[in-house]
Design a protein around this motif. Structure first.
Motif, PDB file in Angstrom:
ATOM      1  N   PRO A  14       0.813  -1.174  -0.009  1.00 23.56           N
ATOM      2  CA  PRO A  14      -0.280  -0.011  -0.040  1.00 23.56           C
ATOM      3  C   PRO A  14       0.802   1.154   0.051  1.00 23.56           C
ATOM      4  CG  PRO A  14      -0.623  -1.540   1.817  1.00 23.56           C
ATOM      5  CD  PRO A  14       0.644  -1.874   1.109  1.00 23.56           C
ATOM      6  N   ILE A  15       0.390   2.410  -0.424  1.00 23.00           N
ATOM      7  CA  ILE A  15       0.914   3.737  -0.703  1.00 23.00           C
ATOM      8  C   ILE A  15       0.696   4.311   0.723  1.00 23.00           C
ATOM      9  CG2 ILE A  15       1.129   5.767  -1.867  1.00 23.00           C
ATOM     10  CD1 ILE A  15       0.111   4.615  -4.300  1.00 23.00           C
ATOM     11  N   THR A  16       1.715   4.856   1.452  1.00 21.06           N
ATOM     12  CA  THR A  16       1.305   5.429   2.520  1.00 21.06           C
ATOM     13  C   THR A  16       1.867   6.981   2.506  1.00 21.06           C
ATOM     14  OG1 THR A  16       3.537   4.897   3.481  1.00 21.06           O
ATOM     15  CG2 THR A  16       1.699   3.530   4.268  1.00 21.06           C
ATOM     16  N   ILE A  17       1.290   7.798   3.344  1.00 19.93           N
ATOM     17  CA  ILE A  17       1.403   9.138   3.533  1.00 19.93           C
ATOM     18  C   ILE A  17       2.160   9.497   4.725  1.00 19.93           C
ATOM     19  CG2 ILE A  17       0.385  11.469   3.004  1.00 19.93           C
ATOM     20  CD1 ILE A  17       0.139   9.686   0.701  1.00 19.93           C
ATOM     21  N   GLY A  18       3.430   9.937   4.792  1.00 23.40           N
ATOM     22  CA  GLY A  18       3.996  10.150   5.901  1.00 23.40           C
ATOM     23  C   GLY A  18       4.625  11.467   5.571  1.00 23.40           C
ATOM     24  N   GLY A  19       4.137  12.246   4.874  1.00 23.32           N
ATOM     25  CA  GLY A  19       4.861  13.687   4.461  1.00 23.32           C
ATOM     26  C   GLY A  19       4.095  14.168   3.218  1.00 23.32           C
ATOM     27  N   GLU A  20       4.663  15.490   2.952  1.00 19.42           N
ATOM     28  CA  GLU A  20       4.140  15.829   1.567  1.00 19.42           C
ATOM     29  C   GLU A  20       4.347  14.921   0.407  1.00 19.42           C
ATOM     30  OE1 GLU A  20       4.420  19.717  -1.231  1.00 19.42           O
ATOM     31  OE2 GLU A  20       5.724  19.745   0.372  1.00 19.42           O
ATOM     32  N   VAL A  21       3.310  14.507  -0.414  1.00 23.48           N
ATOM     33  CA  VAL A  21       3.387  13.778  -1.390  1.00 23.48           C
ATOM     34  C   VAL A  21       2.884  14.303  -2.551  1.00 23.48           C
ATOM     35  CG1 VAL A  21       2.503  11.388  -2.259  1.00 23.48           C
ATOM     36  CG2 VAL A  21       3.223  11.888  -0.009  1.00 23.48           C
ATOM     37  N   ASP A  22       3.647  14.142  -4.007  1.00 23.27           N
ATOM     38  CA  ASP A  22       3.052  14.522  -5.152  1.00 23.27           C
ATOM     39  C   ASP A  22       3.739  13.606  -6.060  1.00 23.27           C
ATOM     40  OD1 ASP A  22       2.038  15.612  -7.284  1.00 23.27           O
ATOM     41  OD2 ASP A  22       2.906  17.554  -6.919  1.00 23.27           O
ATOM     42  N   VAL A  69      -0.712  10.719  -7.004  1.00 26.68           N
ATOM     43  CA  VAL A  69      -1.259  10.817  -5.468  1.00 26.68           C
ATOM     44  C   VAL A  69      -0.861  11.963  -4.815  1.00 26.68           C
ATOM     45  CG1 VAL A  69      -0.970   9.411  -3.391  1.00 26.68           C
ATOM     46  CG2 VAL A  69      -1.348   8.259  -5.188  1.00 26.68           C
ATOM     47  N   TRP A  70      -1.562  12.771  -4.371  1.00 24.60           N
ATOM     48  CA  TRP A  70      -1.167  14.132  -3.604  1.00 24.60           C
ATOM     49  C   TRP A  70      -1.712  14.487  -2.407  1.00 24.60           C
ATOM     50  CZ3 TRP A  70      -4.053  18.622  -2.701  1.00 24.60           C
ATOM     51  CH2 TRP A  70      -3.129  19.811  -2.326  1.00 24.60           C
ATOM     52  N   ASN A  71      -1.155  14.705  -1.493  1.00 19.76           N
ATOM     53  CA  ASN A  71      -1.367  15.302  -0.225  1.00 19.76           C
ATOM     54  C   ASN A  71      -0.288  16.298   0.344  1.00 19.76           C
ATOM     55  OD1 ASN A  71      -1.095  15.341   2.840  1.00 19.76           O
ATOM     56  ND2 ASN A  71      -3.207  14.285   2.535  1.00 19.76           N
ATOM     57  N   PRO A  72      -0.619  17.627   0.749  1.00 23.47           N
ATOM     58  CA  PRO A  72       0.185  18.641   0.805  1.00 23.47           C
ATOM     59  C   PRO A  72       0.852  18.422   2.279  1.00 23.47           C
ATOM     60  CG  PRO A  72      -2.106  19.405   1.411  1.00 23.47           C
ATOM     61  CD  PRO A  72      -2.144  17.924   0.831  1.00 23.47           C
ATOM     62  N   PHE A  73       0.238  17.688   3.149  1.00 22.95           N
ATOM     63  CA  PHE A  73       0.703  17.450   4.560  1.00 22.95           C
ATOM     64  C   PHE A  73       0.988  18.794   5.020  1.00 22.95           C
ATOM     65  CE2 PHE A  73       3.175  15.162   7.838  1.00 22.95           C
ATOM     66  CZ  PHE A  73       2.407  13.818   7.875  1.00 22.95           C
ATOM     67  N   ILE A  74       1.684  18.698   6.406  1.00 25.58           N
ATOM     68  CA  ILE A  74       1.612  19.699   7.449  1.00 25.58           C
ATOM     69  C   ILE A  74       1.924  21.294   6.956  1.00 25.58           C
ATOM     70  CG2 ILE A  74       2.217  20.475   9.831  1.00 25.58           C
ATOM     71  CD1 ILE A  74       2.759  17.487  10.323  1.00 25.58           C
ATOM     72  N   GLU A  75       3.252  21.226   6.593  1.00 26.55           N
ATOM     73  CA  GLU A  75       3.727  22.587   6.201  1.00 26.55           C
ATOM     74  C   GLU A  75       3.074  23.276   4.950  1.00 26.55           C
ATOM     75  OE1 GLU A  75       5.728  24.415   8.016  1.00 26.55           O
ATOM     76  OE2 GLU A  75       5.546  22.744   9.436  1.00 26.55           O
ATOM     77  N   LYS A  76       2.894  22.376   3.967  1.00 24.85           N
ATOM     78  CA  LYS A  76       2.283  23.002   2.747  1.00 24.85           C
ATOM     79  C   LYS A  76       0.816  23.448   2.827  1.00 24.85           C
ATOM     80  CE  LYS A  76       2.171  22.839  -2.026  1.00 24.85           C
ATOM     81  NZ  LYS A  76       2.992  22.292  -3.336  1.00 24.85           N
TER      82      LYS A  76
END
Length: 145
Positions: A14-22, A69-76
């Motif tokens: 599975p693809i996991t999100i642990g930070g900004e992802v693009d 797959v995109w997620n800006p995460f905390i800072e962005k």
């Protein structure tokens, strides 16, 4: 990867999100895409997608499908004016598409794209499944494209 310039290959993990992802994921040998994205503890989203062009002579040309797959995460998220600071926890952008080796669609050809998105819980039980299919080309008998 738009952030690190690395290539990402679809695999069985599975693809996991642990930070900004693009990222763009593709399969090295298959034209369809079949990925699972972890969306939190015990939950995931599965995406299956395929595409092909039906030529005017009736031949089908398979088109390779990838997924962004995109997620800006905390800072962005904090720096985006149209995004709440904590909203990154509640969203993930998953966009399948033909991203390379796109076949030529000529006048009279039809482009077919399908995707199934499935939301799963801890026990891999389907929670919600959404299917979509796009046809671009000649209108059918009921006037839909």
């Amino acid at each position: 990867d738009q952030l690190t310039a690395k290539s990402h290959v679809q695999n069985d993990e599975p693809i996991t999100i642990g930070g900004e992802v693009d990222r763009i994921y593709s399969h090295p040998t298959q034209t369809d895409i079949d990925v699972v994205i972890s969306t939190g503890v015990g939950t995931s989203v599965a995406l299956k997608s395929s595409a092909f062009v039906t030529k005017l002579n009736g031949d089908n040309v398979v088109a390779p499908v990838g997924v962004v797959v995109w997620n800006p995460f905390i800072e962005k998220a904090k720096s985006m004016g149209d995004f709440d600071d904590e909203q990154y926890k509640e969203m993930i952008c998953v966009e399948p598409g033909m991203l390379k080796d796109v076949p030529i669609v000529e006048k009279g050809d039809q482009f077919h794209f399908s995707q199934t998105i499935t939301s799963c819980d801890d026990d891999s039980e389907k929670v919600k499944e959404v299917e979509g299919e796009e046809h671009i080309g000649k209108k059918n008998k009921v006037g839909k494209e």
